[in-house]
Design a protein around this motif. Structure first.
Motif, PDB file in Angstrom:
ATOM      1  N   MET A  61       0.824  -1.208   0.000  1.00 19.42           N
ATOM      2  CA  MET A  61       0.000   0.000   0.000  1.00 19.42           C
ATOM      3  C   MET A  61       0.861   1.263   0.000  1.00 19.42           C
ATOM      4  O   MET A  61       0.651   2.163  -0.813  1.00 19.42           O
ATOM      5  CB  MET A  61      -0.942  -0.001   1.207  1.00 19.42           C
ATOM      6  CG  MET A  61      -1.863   1.203   1.261  1.00 19.42           C
ATOM      7  SD  MET A  61      -3.069   1.112   2.614  1.00 19.42           S
ATOM      8  CE  MET A  61      -4.181  -0.137   2.005  1.00 19.42           C
ATOM      9  N   ASP A  62       1.838   1.341   0.881  1.00 19.07           N
ATOM     10  CA  ASP A  62       2.689   2.533   0.983  1.00 19.07           C
ATOM     11  C   ASP A  62       3.905   2.355   0.064  1.00 19.07           C
ATOM     12  O   ASP A  62       4.890   1.712   0.428  1.00 19.07           O
ATOM     13  CB  ASP A  62       3.126   2.724   2.434  1.00 19.07           C
ATOM     14  CG  ASP A  62       3.898   4.028   2.631  1.00 19.07           C
ATOM     15  OD1 ASP A  62       3.861   4.868   1.710  1.00 19.07           O
ATOM     16  OD2 ASP A  62       4.528   4.181   3.694  1.00 19.07           O
ATOM     17  N   THR A  63       3.844   2.933  -1.117  1.00 15.40           N
ATOM     18  CA  THR A  63       4.892   2.709  -2.129  1.00 15.40           C
ATOM     19  C   THR A  63       5.330   4.024  -2.773  1.00 15.40           C
ATOM     20  O   THR A  63       5.599   4.069  -3.972  1.00 15.40           O
ATOM     21  CB  THR A  63       4.374   1.749  -3.222  1.00 15.40           C
ATOM     22  OG1 THR A  63       3.200   2.331  -3.827  1.00 15.40           O
ATOM     23  CG2 THR A  63       4.028   0.386  -2.664  1.00 15.40           C
ATOM     24  N   GLU A  64       5.400   5.088  -2.006  1.00  9.16           N
ATOM     25  CA  GLU A  64       5.681   6.408  -2.580  1.00  9.16           C
ATOM     26  C   GLU A  64       7.021   6.429  -3.312  1.00  9.16           C
ATOM     27  O   GLU A  64       7.123   6.979  -4.420  1.00  9.16           O
ATOM     28  CB  GLU A  64       5.666   7.459  -1.474  1.00  9.16           C
ATOM     29  CG  GLU A  64       5.833   8.886  -2.001  1.00  9.16           C
ATOM     30  CD  GLU A  64       5.730   9.925  -0.901  1.00  9.16           C
ATOM     31  OE1 GLU A  64       5.925  11.120  -1.201  1.00  9.16           O
ATOM     32  OE2 GLU A  64       5.464   9.539   0.258  1.00  9.16           O
ATOM     33  N   LEU A  65       8.044   5.836  -2.729  1.00  8.89           N
ATOM     34  CA  LEU A  65       9.369   5.842  -3.344  1.00  8.89           C
ATOM     35  C   LEU A  65       9.362   5.087  -4.668  1.00  8.89           C
ATOM     36  O   LEU A  65       9.927   5.540  -5.669  1.00  8.89           O
ATOM     37  CB  LEU A  65      10.395   5.237  -2.387  1.00  8.89           C
ATOM     38  CG  LEU A  65      11.849   5.260  -2.860  1.00  8.89           C
ATOM     39  CD1 LEU A  65      12.312   6.698  -3.068  1.00  8.89           C
ATOM     40  CD2 LEU A  65      12.752   4.544  -1.841  1.00  8.89           C
ATOM     41  N   ILE A  66       8.696   3.932  -4.677  1.00 10.05           N
ATOM     42  CA  ILE A  66       8.616   3.138  -5.909  1.00 10.05           C
ATOM     43  C   ILE A  66       7.824   3.894  -6.972  1.00 10.05           C
ATOM     44  O   ILE A  66       8.175   3.879  -8.156  1.00 10.05           O
ATOM     45  CB  ILE A  66       7.971   1.762  -5.618  1.00 10.05           C
ATOM     46  CG1 ILE A  66       8.823   0.978  -4.630  1.00 10.05           C
ATOM     47  CG2 ILE A  66       7.791   0.975  -6.910  1.00 10.05           C
ATOM     48  CD1 ILE A  66       8.220  -0.341  -4.206  1.00 10.05           C
ATOM     49  N   THR A 110      -2.105  15.430 -10.451  1.00  8.63           N
ATOM     50  CA  THR A 110      -3.250  16.298 -10.157  1.00  8.63           C
ATOM     51  C   THR A 110      -4.363  15.594  -9.395  1.00  8.63           C
ATOM     52  O   THR A 110      -5.082  16.237  -8.617  1.00  8.63           O
ATOM     53  CB  THR A 110      -3.832  16.889 -11.454  1.00  8.63           C
ATOM     54  OG1 THR A 110      -4.283  15.831 -12.314  1.00  8.63           O
ATOM     55  CG2 THR A 110      -2.793  17.735 -12.182  1.00  8.63           C
ATOM     56  N   ALA A 111      -4.518  14.294  -9.618  1.00 13.76           N
ATOM     57  CA  ALA A 111      -5.609  13.566  -8.960  1.00 13.76           C
ATOM     58  C   ALA A 111      -5.222  13.194  -7.533  1.00 13.76           C
ATOM     59  O   ALA A 111      -4.075  12.845  -7.252  1.00 13.76           O
ATOM     60  CB  ALA A 111      -5.957  12.311  -9.766  1.00 13.76           C
ATOM     61  N   GLN A 112      -6.189  13.277  -6.635  1.00 13.01           N
ATOM     62  CA  GLN A 112      -5.982  12.864  -5.255  1.00 13.01           C
ATOM     63  C   GLN A 112      -6.426  11.407  -5.121  1.00 13.01           C
ATOM     64  O   GLN A 112      -7.577  11.113  -4.824  1.00 13.01           O
ATOM     65  CB  GLN A 112      -6.794  13.771  -4.314  1.00 13.01           C
ATOM     66  CG  GLN A 112      -6.376  15.229  -4.326  1.00 13.01           C
ATOM     67  CD  GLN A 112      -4.960  15.428  -3.828  1.00 13.01           C
ATOM     68  OE1 GLN A 112      -4.534  14.792  -2.865  1.00 13.01           O
ATOM     69  NE2 GLN A 112      -4.221  16.318  -4.490  1.00 13.01           N
ATOM     70  N   LEU A 113      -5.482  10.512  -5.371  1.00 16.78           N
ATOM     71  CA  LEU A 113      -5.799   9.086  -5.344  1.00 16.78           C
ATOM     72  C   LEU A 113      -5.674   8.545  -3.929  1.00 16.78           C
ATOM     73  O   LEU A 113      -4.682   8.817  -3.238  1.00 16.78           O
ATOM     74  CB  LEU A 113      -4.862   8.311  -6.275  1.00 16.78           C
ATOM     75  CG  LEU A 113      -4.919   8.692  -7.758  1.00 16.78           C
ATOM     76  CD1 LEU A 113      -3.866   7.926  -8.542  1.00 16.78           C
ATOM     77  CD2 LEU A 113      -6.303   8.426  -8.329  1.00 16.78           C
ATOM     78  N   PRO A 114      -6.667   7.774  -3.468  1.00 15.54           N
ATOM     79  CA  PRO A 114      -6.584   7.207  -2.119  1.00 15.54           C
ATOM     80  C   PRO A 114      -5.508   6.119  -2.066  1.00 15.54           C
ATOM     81  O   PRO A 114      -5.178   5.491  -3.076  1.00 15.54           O
ATOM     82  CB  PRO A 114      -7.987   6.606  -1.919  1.00 15.54           C
ATOM     83  CG  PRO A 114      -8.461   6.301  -3.299  1.00 15.54           C
ATOM     84  CD  PRO A 114      -7.885   7.371  -4.189  1.00 15.54           C
ATOM     85  N   THR A 239     -14.447   7.300 -10.829  1.00 18.56           N
ATOM     86  CA  THR A 239     -14.447   6.479  -9.611  1.00 18.56           C
ATOM     87  C   THR A 239     -13.419   6.935  -8.580  1.00 18.56           C
ATOM     88  O   THR A 239     -13.484   6.511  -7.426  1.00 18.56           O
ATOM     89  CB  THR A 239     -14.166   4.993  -9.950  1.00 18.56           C
ATOM     90  OG1 THR A 239     -12.815   4.869 -10.432  1.00 18.56           O
ATOM     91  CG2 THR A 239     -15.125   4.484 -11.011  1.00 18.56           C
ATOM     92  N   GLY A 240     -12.466   7.762  -9.009  1.00 20.92           N
ATOM     93  CA  GLY A 240     -11.411   8.181  -8.096  1.00 20.92           C
ATOM     94  C   GLY A 240     -10.454   7.068  -7.748  1.00 20.92           C
ATOM     95  O   GLY A 240      -9.734   7.132  -6.747  1.00 20.92           O
ATOM     96  N   SER A 241     -10.431   6.014  -8.572  1.00 22.27           N
ATOM     97  CA  SER A 241      -9.592   4.848  -8.284  1.00 22.27           C
ATOM     98  C   SER A 241      -8.861   4.404  -9.541  1.00 22.27           C
ATOM     99  O   SER A 241      -9.336   4.625 -10.660  1.00 22.27           O
ATOM    100  CB  SER A 241     -10.462   3.695  -7.761  1.00 22.27           C
ATOM    101  OG  SER A 241      -9.710   2.497  -7.666  1.00 22.27           O
ATOM    102  N   VAL A 242      -7.702   3.776  -9.333  1.00 22.05           N
ATOM    103  CA  VAL A 242      -6.969   3.181 -10.459  1.00 22.05           C
ATOM    104  C   VAL A 242      -6.795   1.684 -10.249  1.00 22.05           C
ATOM    105  O   VAL A 242      -5.924   1.058 -10.851  1.00 22.05           O
ATOM    106  CB  VAL A 242      -5.582   3.846 -10.635  1.00 22.05           C
ATOM    107  CG1 VAL A 242      -5.727   5.277 -11.097  1.00 22.05           C
ATOM    108  CG2 VAL A 242      -4.753   3.757  -9.353  1.00 22.05           C
TER     109      VAL A 242
END
Length: 631
Positions: A61-66, A110-114, A239-242
């Motif tokens: 879930m937490d993959t900001e660096l990748i 630009t999108a605020q993805l959860p 949907t706000g989702s990918v």
């Protein structure tokens, strides 16, 4: 312990190491070790998944660096394509890569993805990992021996084997990442890597033809990549989702159609089939990799994932009709080919069309058949490409006419080729059973066009495979003997493929109930028995009949040791029933040729009409969706 990072990262590390290994022997040993490790990691990952209950597992879930690293690589790939486009004056690829990468960057920033999971392990993903790891790694092992023979025969081409092997392993890493991705942005990342590597592999020889064909493959797959990025943008807006699972649940016509477009281009369906035919200029290992375990399987994998959402929709109708039409059209054009690799290419397109048609219908029966077709096709087609490549190195030709009586000249290669051909269309091999299930499902769905496509497409399939198999097993003594120069590592890969094909036939009931049924249960929520015959009866049939083809071939070989009876040939027979001296005292060669029906089924006559028809269907459906007539 989570093995996925190692499973994906190890072949990627191998890809970095191999370009620096200039010594052929050392490089071969490293490839052997690397291929064995990839297989071991895939099997270990399978064992851990089964030990955990064999249930769907969401990961990372937490993959900001990748995510940032992937963005950098996306931009690098875009710059590479722009550079190659400028160098060879290919404006279309520049436009496609800039538009799709720019659109994806816009969405990401630009999108605020959860926060959500980026990867997923379930039955279908694990199955694809096993196919990619085992078949792909065996192709790498085969390539060690094949590339030595290839460059000894083609001294006009620069030897770039370190680069070649690097691309093979990077391809495996990208495919493993692709099939495990739950995030569409991550899937797109790996998707584009496979497109660029296939472009580089097809252009390996750097001839004008190779460069032209590699750019054809690139722009077509970039078009699919554009569809992929548009689908992501539309899904985010709605949907706000990918997440792939959210895309399936949402089922919107436009994102579904755009993802389907990506799947159709990658799986080389009409009107995008020409890129795969052009890939034949590449060395055989890359053909085997593109056509069996990796490139084309990415497309059908995505479409099978989307199958539940496509059931009963306009997009599903479009996908199933294009798949069914590709199945019959490609099998008809295969009849007119005498080049072994081209026959395999058309056969690949044809069989992928059947899988695509199954996915488009989107019901349990068709997906059952599609998954099994994918399994058997991967093994059989990889083995056939390898056997044809090895035969070409021995004969100096891959013309089917030059394989006349090959059973007596190169028996081991012919046994392998015979098992591969039988696996594509004869009972009890799984391809035929899967086709029967697909036909039954098409009849149940009352889709008359698809029933016609599969019935007549199967007939034409039998025509070209029977021609080839009969050519191989003809009792003919050639004047010149052929030395089998196939290396041990090539035979190792091919023998394992042949053994796997026979083993899958023997274990067909287990494949159906233990592998495919759980996949259907995870996709549809239930899994009923598709085949009504009992498991024990099926296994008994397999055990008895699976050895028919190799037994007949062995019998023909033994019978051929008898002396041939000279026949009258309108002149003095020279002893081989193929050459004689005519009434003018001139030597004459009796040439026996297959019937190719080039005027009726030749690519020159059929390809353009088929492209126009399929392209028209795509355009009409997209216009209806964009115009709002179809939801």
């Amino acid at each position: 312990m989570d093995l996925i990072p190692i499973l994906i990262g190890f072949p990627a590390v191998m890809a970095v190491i191999l370009p620096f290994l200039k010594n052929e022997r050392v490089r071969g040993i490293v490839v052997y070790i690397g291929a064995g490790c990839v297989i071991a990691l895939a099997l270990a990952n399978l064992g851990m998944w089964l030990a955990g209950g064999g249930v769907t597992v969401n990961l990372y879930m937490d993959t900001e660096l990748i995510d940032h690293a992937m963005t950098v690589v996306d931009l690098f790939l875009m710059c590479l394509i722009i550079y190659m486009g400028i160098k060879y004056r290919k404006i279309l690829v520049i436009i496609l890569t800039v538009v799709q990468t720019g659109l994806l960057m816009y969405v990401e920033f630009t999108a605020q993805l959860p926060e959500n999971y980026h990867m997923m392990e379930d039955g279908l993903a694990i199955l694809m990992c096993i196919i990619v790891a085992i078949v792909g790694s065996l192709i790498c092992i085969y390539a060690v021996g094949y590339m030595k023979g290839y460059h000894s025969h083609h001294k006009e081409f620069k030897d770039r084997q370190p680069f070649f092997f690097s691309m093979l392993f990077l391809f495996l890493a990208a495919m493993l990442g692709l099939v495990l991705s739950q995030s569409l942005i991550w899937m797109y990342f790996f998707w584009e890597i496979t497109s660029v590597i296939s472009f580089l592999l097809i252009g390996y020889t750097r001839t004008d033809e190779a460069i032209h064909n590699s750019f054809t493959a690139l722009w077509m797959n970039l078009l699919g990549g554009l569809g992929f990025s548009v689908a992501i943008a539309v899904l985010v807006q709605n949907t706000g989702s990918v997440q792939l699972s959210d895309a399936i649940a949402f089922g919107g016509a436009l994102p579904l159609a755009c993802l389907a477009l990506a799947g159709l281009t990658k799986s080389a369906q009409l009107p995008f089939s020409s890129w795969l035919l052009g890939a034949m200029v590449a060395p055989t290992p890359s053909s085997a990799l593109l056509h069996s375990a990796t490139m084309v399987k990415a497309g059908v994998y995505l479409l099978i994932r989307l199958a539940p959402a496509m059931h009963g929709t306009a997009v599903g109708m479009m996908v199933s009709l294009i798949g069914g039409f590709t199945f019959i059209a490609a099998s008809m054009m295969a009849i007119a080919q005498n080049d072994g690799k081209k026959v395999l290419a058309f056969s690949t397109i044809s069989n992928l069309g059947l899988i695509v048609a199954c996915a488009g219908i989107g019901v349990e029966e068709t997906v059952w058949g599609g998954v099994l077709l994918m399994i058997f096709h991967a093994v059989s087609k990889s083995m056939l490409f390898q056997a044809v490549g090895a035969t070409e190195n021995c004969l100096g030709s891959r013309d089917i006419e030059d394989m006349h009586g090959l059973l007596l000249r190169l028996p081991k290669l012919t046994y392998i080729m015979g098992i591969g051909i039988a696996g594509m269309y004869l009972a009890p091999f799984g391809m035929l059973i899967s086709k029967w299930v697909a036909l039954k499902a098409f009849v149940d769905s009352e889709n008359v066009l698809l029933v016609i496509f599969i019935a007549y497409g199967s007939a034409t399939t039998m025509f070209y495979w029977t021609k080839w198999l009969s050519k191989l097993t003809t009792q003919h003594r050639a004047r010149q003997s052929v030395k089998d120069i196939t290396r041990k590592d090539e035979y190792l890969s091919m023998f394992i493929h042949a053994g796997a094909m026979l083993l899958m036939c023997l274990l067909f009931p287990f494949l159906a109930t233990g592998v495919v049924n759980p996949i259907l249960e995870s996709m549809f929520g239930y899994a009923s028995t598709v085949l009504s015959m009992s498991v024990l009866a099926t296994m008994a049939i397999m055990l008895i009949s699976v050895l028919i083809v190799p037994t007949i071939m062995a019998f023909v070989t033994r019978m051929a040791k008898r002396e041939l009876v000279p026949i009258y040939m309108n002149g003095v027979n020279e002893g081989d029933n193929r050459h004689f001296v005519n009434s003018l005292g001139e030597p004459t060669h009796l040439y026996l040729s297959n019937w190719y029906l080039r005027f009726e089924f030749g690519m020159r006559h059929l390809m353009k009409p088929c492209v126009y028809l399929s392209a028209s269907l795509l355009i009409v459906v997209f216009c209806l969706i964009i115009g709002g007539a179809v939801q």
